[in-house]
Write a protein that holds these residues in place. Structure first.
Motif, PDB file in Angstrom:
ATOM      1  N   GLU A   1       0.839  -1.000   0.055  1.00 26.31           N
ATOM      2  CA  GLU A   1       0.050  -0.087   0.034  1.00 26.31           C
ATOM      3  C   GLU A   1       1.015   1.326  -0.025  1.00 26.31           C
ATOM      4  O   GLU A   1       1.630   1.299   0.632  1.00 26.31           O
ATOM      5  N   GLY A   2       0.479   2.349  -0.714  1.00 28.61           N
ATOM      6  CA  GLY A   2       0.960   3.616  -0.904  1.00 28.61           C
ATOM      7  C   GLY A   2       2.284   3.641  -2.111  1.00 28.61           C
ATOM      8  O   GLY A   2       2.714   4.528  -2.244  1.00 28.61           O
ATOM      9  N   THR A   3       2.282   2.361  -2.680  1.00 29.49           N
ATOM     10  CA  THR A   3       3.279   2.431  -4.035  1.00 29.49           C
ATOM     11  C   THR A   3       2.644   3.003  -4.887  1.00 29.49           C
ATOM     12  O   THR A   3       1.140   2.643  -5.134  1.00 29.49           O
ATOM     13  N   ASP A   4       3.225   3.830  -5.911  1.00 31.32           N
ATOM     14  CA  ASP A   4       2.492   4.373  -6.918  1.00 31.32           C
ATOM     15  C   ASP A   4       3.152   4.034  -8.036  1.00 31.32           C
ATOM     16  O   ASP A   4       4.550   4.183  -8.415  1.00 31.32           O
ATOM     17  N   VAL A   5       2.575   3.310  -8.904  1.00 27.68           N
ATOM     18  CA  VAL A   5       3.074   2.609 -10.292  1.00 27.68           C
ATOM     19  C   VAL A   5       2.045   3.156 -11.345  1.00 27.68           C
ATOM     20  O   VAL A   5       1.038   2.911 -11.209  1.00 27.68           O
ATOM     21  N   LYS A   6       2.448   3.767 -12.367  1.00 27.78           N
ATOM     22  CA  LYS A   6       1.665   4.050 -13.291  1.00 27.78           C
ATOM     23  C   LYS A   6       2.244   3.391 -14.855  1.00 27.78           C
ATOM     24  O   LYS A   6       1.389   2.996 -15.400  1.00 27.78           O
ATOM     25  N   ASP A   7       3.428   2.864 -14.866  1.00 24.40           N
ATOM     26  CA  ASP A   7       4.190   2.137 -15.941  1.00 24.40           C
ATOM     27  C   ASP A   7       4.610   1.053 -15.364  1.00 24.40           C
ATOM     28  O   ASP A   7       6.006   1.265 -15.303  1.00 24.40           O
ATOM     29  N   PRO A   8       4.028  -0.170 -15.011  1.00 24.25           N
ATOM     30  CA  PRO A   8       4.791  -1.516 -14.499  1.00 24.25           C
ATOM     31  C   PRO A   8       5.909  -1.896 -15.425  1.00 24.25           C
ATOM     32  O   PRO A   8       6.903  -2.388 -14.880  1.00 24.25           O
ATOM     33  N   LEU A   9       5.971  -1.789 -16.901  1.00 24.23           N
ATOM     34  CA  LEU A   9       6.869  -2.223 -17.465  1.00 24.23           C
ATOM     35  C   LEU A   9       8.547  -1.396 -17.254  1.00 24.23           C
ATOM     36  O   LEU A   9       9.179  -2.206 -17.276  1.00 24.23           O
ATOM     37  N   THR A  10       8.209  -0.160 -16.875  1.00 25.57           N
ATOM     38  CA  THR A  10       9.243   0.634 -16.655  1.00 25.57           C
ATOM     39  C   THR A  10       9.805   0.220 -15.216  1.00 25.57           C
ATOM     40  O   THR A  10      10.830   0.177 -14.518  1.00 25.57           O
ATOM     41  N   GLU A  11       8.769   0.703 -14.298  1.00 30.52           N
ATOM     42  CA  GLU A  11       8.800   0.859 -12.825  1.00 30.52           C
ATOM     43  C   GLU A  11       8.852  -0.380 -12.102  1.00 30.52           C
ATOM     44  O   GLU A  11       9.490  -0.505 -11.082  1.00 30.52           O
TER      45      GLU A  11
ATOM     46  N   GLU B   1       5.850 -13.043 -21.810  1.00 30.27           N
ATOM     47  CA  GLU B   1       6.077 -12.560 -23.116  1.00 30.27           C
ATOM     48  C   GLU B   1       6.288 -11.113 -22.985  1.00 30.27           C
ATOM     49  O   GLU B   1       6.808 -10.449 -24.046  1.00 30.27           O
ATOM     50  N   VAL B   2       5.583 -10.191 -21.792  1.00 34.27           N
ATOM     51  CA  VAL B   2       5.520  -8.888 -22.007  1.00 34.27           C
ATOM     52  C   VAL B   2       6.619  -8.596 -20.857  1.00 34.27           C
ATOM     53  O   VAL B   2       7.363  -7.542 -20.717  1.00 34.27           O
ATOM     54  N   LEU B   3       6.457  -8.852 -19.476  1.00 30.30           N
ATOM     55  CA  LEU B   3       7.035  -8.655 -18.292  1.00 30.30           C
ATOM     56  C   LEU B   3       8.783  -9.051 -18.355  1.00 30.30           C
ATOM     57  O   LEU B   3       9.550  -8.218 -18.189  1.00 30.30           O
ATOM     58  N   VAL B   4       8.812 -10.223 -18.784  1.00 25.78           N
ATOM     59  CA  VAL B   4      10.195 -10.728 -18.692  1.00 25.78           C
ATOM     60  C   VAL B   4      11.175 -10.093 -19.645  1.00 25.78           C
ATOM     61  O   VAL B   4      12.176  -9.558 -19.183  1.00 25.78           O
ATOM     62  N   PRO B   5      10.723  -9.646 -20.732  1.00 24.20           N
ATOM     63  CA  PRO B   5      11.745  -9.150 -21.935  1.00 24.20           C
ATOM     64  C   PRO B   5      11.989  -7.881 -21.216  1.00 24.20           C
ATOM     65  O   PRO B   5      12.833  -6.886 -21.784  1.00 24.20           O
ATOM     66  N   ALA B   6      10.928  -7.083 -20.381  1.00 20.70           N
ATOM     67  CA  ALA B   6      11.250  -5.774 -19.912  1.00 20.70           C
ATOM     68  C   ALA B   6      12.070  -5.788 -18.541  1.00 20.70           C
ATOM     69  O   ALA B   6      12.363  -4.821 -18.033  1.00 20.70           O
TER      70      ALA B   6
ATOM     71  N   GLY C   1      -2.230  -3.723   4.296  1.00 20.18           N
ATOM     72  CA  GLY C   1      -0.952  -3.220   4.050  1.00 20.18           C
ATOM     73  C   GLY C   1      -0.649  -3.260   2.452  1.00 20.18           C
ATOM     74  O   GLY C   1       0.424  -2.718   2.166  1.00 20.18           O
ATOM     75  N   PHE C   2      -1.528  -3.972   1.688  1.00 20.49           N
ATOM     76  CA  PHE C   2      -1.210  -4.111   0.287  1.00 20.49           C
ATOM     77  C   PHE C   2      -2.438  -3.465  -0.383  1.00 20.49           C
ATOM     78  O   PHE C   2      -3.642  -3.344   0.022  1.00 20.49           O
ATOM     79  N   ALA C   3      -2.195  -3.175  -1.589  1.00 24.24           N
ATOM     80  CA  ALA C   3      -3.480  -2.519  -2.611  1.00 24.24           C
ATOM     81  C   ALA C   3      -2.740  -2.840  -4.116  1.00 24.24           C
ATOM     82  O   ALA C   3      -1.786  -3.157  -4.266  1.00 24.24           O
ATOM     83  N   PHE C   4      -4.206  -2.691  -4.656  1.00 21.14           N
ATOM     84  CA  PHE C   4      -3.856  -2.623  -6.201  1.00 21.14           C
ATOM     85  C   PHE C   4      -3.012  -1.294  -6.641  1.00 21.14           C
ATOM     86  O   PHE C   4      -2.834  -0.285  -6.156  1.00 21.14           O
ATOM     87  N   VAL C   5      -2.133  -1.560  -7.602  1.00 19.04           N
ATOM     88  CA  VAL C   5      -1.485  -0.703  -8.494  1.00 19.04           C
ATOM     89  C   VAL C   5      -1.414  -0.631  -9.732  1.00 19.04           C
ATOM     90  O   VAL C   5      -1.811  -1.786 -10.474  1.00 19.04           O
ATOM     91  N   GLY C   6      -1.191   0.484 -10.568  1.00 19.95           N
ATOM     92  CA  GLY C   6      -1.151   0.571 -11.996  1.00 19.95           C
ATOM     93  C   GLY C   6      -2.611   0.139 -12.787  1.00 19.95           C
ATOM     94  O   GLY C   6      -3.828   0.083 -12.162  1.00 19.95           O
ATOM     95  N   PRO C   7      -2.487  -0.035 -13.967  1.00 17.86           N
ATOM     96  CA  PRO C   7      -3.660  -0.246 -14.854  1.00 17.86           C
ATOM     97  C   PRO C   7      -4.502  -1.547 -14.745  1.00 17.86           C
ATOM     98  O   PRO C   7      -3.982  -2.437 -14.282  1.00 17.86           O
ATOM     99  N   THR C   8      -5.589  -1.644 -15.280  1.00 17.36           N
ATOM    100  CA  THR C   8      -6.292  -3.205 -15.357  1.00 17.36           C
ATOM    101  C   THR C   8      -5.769  -3.647 -16.767  1.00 17.36           C
ATOM    102  O   THR C   8      -5.379  -2.832 -17.703  1.00 17.36           O
ATOM    103  N   TYR C   9      -5.734  -5.101 -16.855  1.00 16.89           N
ATOM    104  CA  TYR C   9      -5.285  -5.615 -18.268  1.00 16.89           C
ATOM    105  C   TYR C   9      -6.339  -6.499 -18.614  1.00 16.89           C
ATOM    106  O   TYR C   9      -6.855  -7.515 -17.905  1.00 16.89           O
ATOM    107  N   GLU C  10      -7.011  -6.214 -19.843  1.00 14.19           N
ATOM    108  CA  GLU C  10      -8.027  -7.064 -20.579  1.00 14.19           C
ATOM    109  C   GLU C  10      -7.540  -7.415 -22.052  1.00 14.19           C
ATOM    110  O   GLU C  10      -8.612  -7.752 -22.597  1.00 14.19           O
ATOM    111  N   ASP C  11      -6.597  -7.296 -22.335  1.00 22.59           N
ATOM    112  CA  ASP C  11      -5.922  -7.660 -23.752  1.00 22.59           C
ATOM    113  C   ASP C  11      -6.364  -9.004 -24.095  1.00 22.59           C
ATOM    114  O   ASP C  11      -5.835 -10.084 -23.443  1.00 22.59           O
ATOM    115  N   ALA C  12      -7.247  -9.024 -25.100  1.00 22.02           N
ATOM    116  CA  ALA C  12      -7.843 -10.549 -25.237  1.00 22.02           C
ATOM    117  C   ALA C  12      -6.762 -11.338 -26.138  1.00 22.02           C
ATOM    118  O   ALA C  12      -6.747 -12.716 -25.696  1.00 22.02           O
TER     119      ALA C  12
END
Length: 259
Positions: free
Chosen positions: A119-129, A149-154, A198-209
């Motif tokens: 909680e309190g972590t601010d993440v706008k772009d998970p791929l970089t942050e 396929e997306v996170l590991v290459p980043a 002490g935990f919370a959602f961060v960043g965007p939602t993911y719905e890519d088909a």
């Protein structure tokens, strides 16, 4: 003579009915039981959760007997292919990749994926942050495929788990920096529990088909159209007769079926 003929016919009829009854074996439904609120166990070891209640409702609608077979998530499709189970009803997302190995019914719910961090972590772009961070996912899930396929290459370090519960425990213990999973499972099965304090959602939602498919469906063996059609009809029927709504309201305060 007529009595003997009638008796013989009756005996054959009884034997025929017995054979039919014997052939009507229960439908074995495969499930991974550590994915609340969709699947979990009560303190006395009984299976419960949205998936379980929906499965029981579908079987009642189809007027067939069903039995639940527990299996780790990554073993569900292999178990289906070798006929240890007849269908998978375990929050399995319908994807093109999985369709190469199994057939699916229509969806029975659809929810997006999200990250959870302290909680309190601010993440706008998970791929970089999140570069260099440890992210936990359920092995063989759609989240695993997306992360691979997306996170590991980043440059994000992926940690795979046999159950979401194991990932939750490592998150609490500080062995993970983040988790990526179904938003409802994370909310109901982690964030709203004592462990998730002490935990919370961060960043965007993911719905890519391409990765997260078209919702959760019931997997059956390739070519088992009869069973898929049975389930499809039952899903539509319990949606129409109010049974689905009753099960949904037991677990969620929103429309889990999705658009």
């Amino acid at each position: 003579m007529k009595k003997l003929v009638m008796f013989g016919a009756l005996a054959l009829s009884v034997l025929s009915l017995s054979a039919v009854a014997e052939d009507a074996k229960p439908i074995r439904l495969g499930i991974e039981a550590g994915y609340p609120p969709f699947s979990m166990k009560t303190p006395d070891g009984k299976l419960t959760g949205f998936d379980v209640d929906i499965g029981d409702a579908l079987c009642a609608q189809m007027k067939v007997k069903c039995t639940w077979v527990e299996q780790e998530f990554d073993g569900l499709i292999p178990a289906l292919k070798v006929r240890k189970i007849d269908a998978v009803l375990s929050s399995m997302t319908i994807t093109d990749d999985r369709k190469k190995n199994v057939d699916f019914t229509i969806k029975y719910y659809h929810t997006p994926a999200r990250f959870v961090m302290k909680e309190g972590t601010d993440v706008k772009d998970p791929l970089t942050e999140l570069k260099g961070k440890k992210v936990g996912v359920l092995r063989a899930s759609t989240h695993d495929r997306f992360a691979t396929e997306v996170l590991v290459p980043a440059g994000i370090n992926l940690v795979r788990y046999s159950s979401q519960q194991e990932a939750n425990l490592d998150m609490v213990a500080g062995r993970l920096d983040a988790m990526l999973a179904d938003s409802v499972n994370l909310d109901e099965g982690f964030l709203k529990t004592a462990a998730g304090k002490g935990f919370a959602f961060v960043g965007p939602t993911y719905e890519d088909a391409r990765y997260f498919g078209g919702g959760a469906g019931i997997a059956v063996r390739k070519g088992d159209k009869a069973l898929a059609d049975q389930f499809n009809a039952a899903i539509s029927e319990i949606r129409a007769n109010g049974t689905y709504q009753k099960v949904q309201d037991k677990y969620f305060a929103f429309d889990v079926y999705g658009h």
